[in-house]
Structures are given as structure tokens and as C-alpha cells.
Scaffold this active site. Structure first.
Site, PDB file in Angstrom:
ATOM      1  N   SER A   1       1.007  -1.230  -0.042  1.00 17.28           N
ATOM      2  CA  SER A   1      -0.107   0.278  -0.003  1.00 17.28           C
ATOM      3  C   SER A   1       0.952   1.267  -0.013  1.00 17.28           C
ATOM      4  CB  SER A   1      -0.855  -0.116   1.312  1.00 17.28           C
ATOM      5  OG  SER A   1      -1.343   1.114   1.763  1.00 17.28           O
TER       6      SER A   1
ATOM      7  N   TYR B   1      -2.731  -2.462  10.225  1.00 16.00           N
ATOM      8  CA  TYR B   1      -2.661  -2.449   8.772  1.00 16.00           C
ATOM      9  C   TYR B   1      -1.219  -1.980   8.134  1.00 16.00           C
ATOM     10  CZ  TYR B   1      -4.149  -1.645   3.717  1.00 16.00           C
ATOM     11  OH  TYR B   1      -4.000  -1.871   2.335  1.00 16.00           O
TER      12      TYR B   1
HETATM   13  N1  LIG Z   1      -8.524  -1.183  -2.136  1.00 13.88           N
HETATM   14  C1  LIG Z   1      -7.599  -0.230  -1.920  1.00 13.88           C
HETATM   15  O1  LIG Z   1      -7.887   1.227  -1.313  1.00 13.88           O
HETATM   16  C2  LIG Z   1      -5.997  -0.406  -1.713  1.00 13.88           C
HETATM   17  C3  LIG Z   1      -5.312   0.341  -1.314  1.00 13.88           C
HETATM   18  C4  LIG Z   1      -3.921   0.055  -1.122  1.00 13.88           C
HETATM   19  C5  LIG Z   1      -3.676  -1.267  -1.174  1.00 13.88           C
HETATM   20  N2  LIG Z   1      -4.718  -2.310  -1.029  1.00 13.88           N
HETATM   21  C6  LIG Z   1      -4.213  -3.810  -1.131  1.00 13.88           C
HETATM   22  O2  LIG Z   1      -4.685  -4.283  -2.235  1.00 13.88           O
HETATM   23  C7  LIG Z   1      -4.896  -5.638  -1.794  1.00 13.88           C
HETATM   24  C8  LIG Z   1      -6.572  -5.992  -2.499  1.00 13.88           C
HETATM   25  O3  LIG Z   1      -7.510  -5.074  -1.788  1.00 13.88           O
HETATM   26  P1  LIG Z   1      -8.857  -4.813  -2.177  1.00 13.88           P
HETATM   27  O4  LIG Z   1      -9.405  -3.465  -1.976  1.00 13.88           O
HETATM   28  O5  LIG Z   1      -8.982  -5.379  -3.831  1.00 13.88           O
HETATM   29  O6  LIG Z   1      -9.682  -5.852  -1.444  1.00 13.88           O
HETATM   30  P2  LIG Z   1     -10.964  -6.599  -1.414  1.00 13.88           P
HETATM   31  O7  LIG Z   1     -11.601  -6.050  -2.552  1.00 13.88           O
HETATM   32  O8  LIG Z   1     -11.495  -6.764   0.168  1.00 13.88           O
HETATM   33  O9  LIG Z   1     -10.587  -8.102  -1.911  1.00 13.88           O
HETATM   34  C9  LIG Z   1      -9.628  -8.783  -0.985  1.00 13.88           C
HETATM   35  C10 LIG Z   1      -9.545 -10.185  -1.408  1.00 13.88           C
HETATM   36  O10 LIG Z   1      -8.734 -11.008  -0.763  1.00 13.88           O
HETATM   37  C11 LIG Z   1      -9.609 -12.209  -0.494  1.00 13.88           C
HETATM   38  N3  LIG Z   1      -9.481 -12.566   1.020  1.00 13.88           N
HETATM   39  C12 LIG Z   1      -9.530 -11.713   1.962  1.00 13.88           C
HETATM   40  N4  LIG Z   1      -9.336 -12.409   3.183  1.00 13.88           N
HETATM   41  C13 LIG Z   1      -9.200 -13.899   2.751  1.00 13.88           C
HETATM   42  C14 LIG Z   1      -8.573 -14.872   3.388  1.00 13.88           C
HETATM   43  N5  LIG Z   1      -8.701 -15.028   4.846  1.00 13.88           N
HETATM   44  N6  LIG Z   1      -8.367 -16.113   2.654  1.00 13.88           N
HETATM   45  C15 LIG Z   1      -8.443 -16.062   1.220  1.00 13.88           C
HETATM   46  N7  LIG Z   1      -8.678 -14.879   0.806  1.00 13.88           N
HETATM   47  C16 LIG Z   1      -9.010 -13.693   1.273  1.00 13.88           C
HETATM   48  C17 LIG Z   1     -11.134 -12.018  -0.592  1.00 13.88           C
HETATM   49  O11 LIG Z   1     -11.886 -13.090  -0.997  1.00 13.88           O
HETATM   50  P3  LIG Z   1     -12.854 -13.772  -0.005  1.00 13.88           P
HETATM   51  O12 LIG Z   1     -13.742 -12.723   0.629  1.00 13.88           O
HETATM   52  O13 LIG Z   1     -13.447 -14.635  -0.958  1.00 13.88           O
HETATM   53  O14 LIG Z   1     -11.908 -14.467   0.870  1.00 13.88           O
HETATM   54  C18 LIG Z   1     -11.121 -10.920  -1.825  1.00 13.88           C
HETATM   55  O15 LIG Z   1     -10.991 -11.692  -2.983  1.00 13.88           O
HETATM   56  C19 LIG Z   1      -5.027  -5.992  -0.520  1.00 13.88           C
HETATM   57  O16 LIG Z   1      -3.844  -6.405   0.105  1.00 13.88           O
HETATM   58  C20 LIG Z   1      -4.869  -4.268   0.105  1.00 13.88           C
HETATM   59  O17 LIG Z   1      -4.136  -4.263   1.335  1.00 13.88           O
HETATM   60  C21 LIG Z   1      -6.000  -1.835  -1.403  1.00 13.88           C
END
Ligand SMILES: NC(=O)c1ccc[n+]([C@@H]2O[C@H](COP(=O)([O-])OP(=O)(O)OC[C@H]3O[C@@H](n4cnc5c(N)ncnc54)[C@H](OP(=O)(O)O)[C@@H]3O)[C@@H](O)[C@H]2O)c1
Length: 259
Positions: free
Chosen positions: A139, A152
Site C-alpha cells: 500500500s 494494517y
Molecule cells: N482498495 C484499496 O484502496 C487498496 C489500497 C492499497 C492497497 N490495497 C491492497 O490491495 C489488496 C487487495 O485489496 P482490495 O481492496 O482489492 O480488497 P477486497 O476487495 O476486499 O478483496 C480482497 C480479496 O482477498 C480475499 N481474502 C480476504 N481474506 C482472505 C482470506 N482469509 N483467505 C483467502 N482470501 C481472502 C477476498 O476473497 P474472499 O472474501 O472470498 O476470501 C478478496 O478476493 C490488499 O492487499 C490491500 O491491502 C488496497
């Protein structure tokens, strides 16, 4: 790295940025293995595409991680890229009188322990591949941690440090080590707890995936997306000021939420 002909594991490839990456890498003619807890969203991501392989797995459970690792090593000898994407964003108020330690530990497992453990367990296999890559999604907050989500920040900073050290140790191998540092992305997942409008908007997940692929194709080791390029520069020039600004902005979004 080359963008086609890979066999890629994307953790959390069934939602948010992970799903956008699944679509982009499938379009670029790769085999994509995705894992997540929710079978329905895994099937939605697959949508009958034979080049997308799904595995239901809760990565916070050691036995399920063990099974995932064995299953991939036994069934996909061509597996050559891991994208550690699955993650959760939780806020913790350090002024509380008590803390949900189970919840905090779970966050540290999925955001810190899992990506490092998967790298370690796949390293011997990946090092034998003619082309291979580790891609850790952290991030932009590694440059200026957001006070409302301390664990986080802890987890992402840990993966950032691990990625840098791994890249250095592996510099004479064929295995490339990348880090992706996204800005706020509109995924309904990690970003759902934040008021996107009050934080000045968020990037689209598909656009984020396109930027990631572009960075990987140029072998950019730290792929800073959108505003994170500026955050990185600002954090180098004026770290304390940048920290303060990041936190003031987030705090304002939260305070106005409560009123
Ligand atoms: N969105 C942002 O603003 C942002 C900004 C900076 C960095 N990031 C990083 O980018 C990555 C993705 O973020 P996102 O916003 O796309 O998240 P998201 O929409 O919440 O998706 C998270 C994914 O991770 C899976 N997941 C969560 N817990 C899990 C577990 N215990 N076992 C297996 N799978 C799991 C979920 O699938 P299930 O629910 O089916 O398990 C889902 O497919 C993360 O590492 C996040 O920290 C995001």
C-alpha cells in the site's frame, strides 16, 4: 517480466484489485489460479473460463494454506508467478479500554504472515523456473502510515521490508521480486470502510490492474500507482509533514462521517 504464457497464483483473485488482475492476466493469455474463501465469487470470477482455476481457501487457516501449497506444487509444475494480493483493512482505536486481540492477530496473519509464508514456501520451486516473479501488493501507506489503522500499517510495512530484502538476496537469480503500492482503490472491500469522496476520490480497480501490468512489463521493482508517486516523493522530502497531511485528511473524513 513477460506478461503472457505464465501460470499465476493470485490470492484473493476473486474480488477487488485481485479480480481486476485475474481479468487482465487472463486476457493477456496466462493461466490464472485464484483462491479466496467465497466459492460463489470464485465461480463468478471464473465465469466458465478454462484458463482460470479456482481453489476455495481461507488463508488465515494453516491447514488450508498447507493444502493450497501442496495442491499447486503437485498439479501445476509450470506455476511461475505468485501475486500476494489478499488482504484486509481494519481500524483500531488505541484509546479504547480493551482490544479484540483475535481480530488484530487475524489481520496480522492475512496481511503479514501469509504473503511472507507463501513466498518462502514457493521460493525453491520458483527459483527453478526459467522466468518467475513474486509480486507483493502492499500500500502507499508504507510511506506514511495511517494512524487509524495501525496494524494494517504494521503489516504492510513488514511486507515492504521483506520484499526489499528478498529482492536484494535474489538479485543474481532469475526470480524477479516486485512490490505494488496502490492508492485508494474503489473495491468495496478494503476501501469500503473509508469515505472515498471525503478522501478525494479513488482509483478504478481495472485501471489499477492496467497500471500494475504496465509496471511489471517495464520491470519496475516498486510499482507506485497514481497519487502514490507523489506520496513517495513527498515522504522523502518532508516525511513529518507528509505523515501529518495523510492523517489529517483521513481524520477529517472520519470525523465528518460521525456527524
Ligand atoms: N482498495 C484499496 O484502496 C487498496 C489500497 C492499497 C492497497 N490495497 C491492497 O490491495 C489488496 C487487495 O485489496 P482490495 O481492496 O482489492 O480488497 P477486497 O476487495 O476486499 O478483496 C480482497 C480479496 O482477498 C480475499 N481474502 C480476504 N481474506 C482472505 C482470506 N482469509 N483467505 C483467502 N482470501 C481472502 C477476498 O476473497 P474472499 O472474501 O472470498 O476470501 C478478496 O478476493 C490488499 O492487499 C490491500 O491491502 C488496497
Amino acid at each position: 517480466m513477460k506478461l503472457s504464457g505464465n501460470t499465476i497464483l493470485i490470492t484473493g483473485g476473486n474480488g477487488g484489485i485481485g479480480l481486476a488482475l485475474t481479468k487482465a492476466f487472463t486476457k493477456a493469455e496466462n493461466t490464472v489460479i485464484i483462491c479466496g474463501r467465497n466459492e460463489a465469487s470464485l465461480q463468478f470470477a471464473k465465469s466458465g473460463n478454462d484458463n482460470i482455476i479456482t481453489k476455495q481457501c481461507d488463508l488465515t487457516q494453516q491447514a488450508e494454506r498447507d493444502e493450497l501449497v501442496q495442491w499447486i506444487l503437485q498439479n501445476y509444475p509450470s506455476f511461475n508467478v505468485i501475486i500476494n494480493n489478499a488482504g484486509i483493512f481494519e481500524e483500531t482505536d488505541l484509546l479504547s479500554d480493551s482490544f479484540d486481540l483475535d481480530k488484530i492477530n487475524k489481520q496480522l496473519v492475512i496481511d503479514l504472515q501469509v504473503p511472507i509464508e507463501l513466498c518462502l514456501r514457493f521460493l525453491p520451486h520458483l527459483r527453478k523456473q526459467p522466468h518467475a516473479a513474486i509480486v507483493n501488493i502492499t500500500s502507499g501507506l508504507v510511506y506514511a502510515p495511517e494512524a487509524g489503522a495501525p496494524f494494517y500499517g504494521v503489516a504492510k510495512a513488514g511486507v515492504h521490508a521483506f520484499t526489499q530484502t528478498a529482492r536484494y538476496q535474489l538479485r543474481d537469480t532469475k526470480l524477479k521480486v516486485f512490490e505494488v503500492l496502490p492508492p485508494l482503490v474503489d473495491t468495496g472491500g478494503v476501501s469500503k470502510q473509508l469515505d472515498i469522496e471525503k478522501l478525494g476520490g479513488a482509483m478504478d480497480a481495472d485501471e489499477t490492474a492496467d497500471e500494475i501490468l504496465k509496471g511489471l512489463s517495464h520491470d519496475t521493482e516498486e510499482i507506485r500507482i497514481g497519487d502514490i508517486k507523489w506520496l513517495y516523493a513527498a515522504s522523502r522530502i518532508a516525511p513529518e509533514f507528509t505523515n501529518k497531511k495523510v492523517n489529517e485528511k483521513a481524520e477529517k473524513a472520519r470525523q465528518s462521517d460521525n456527524h
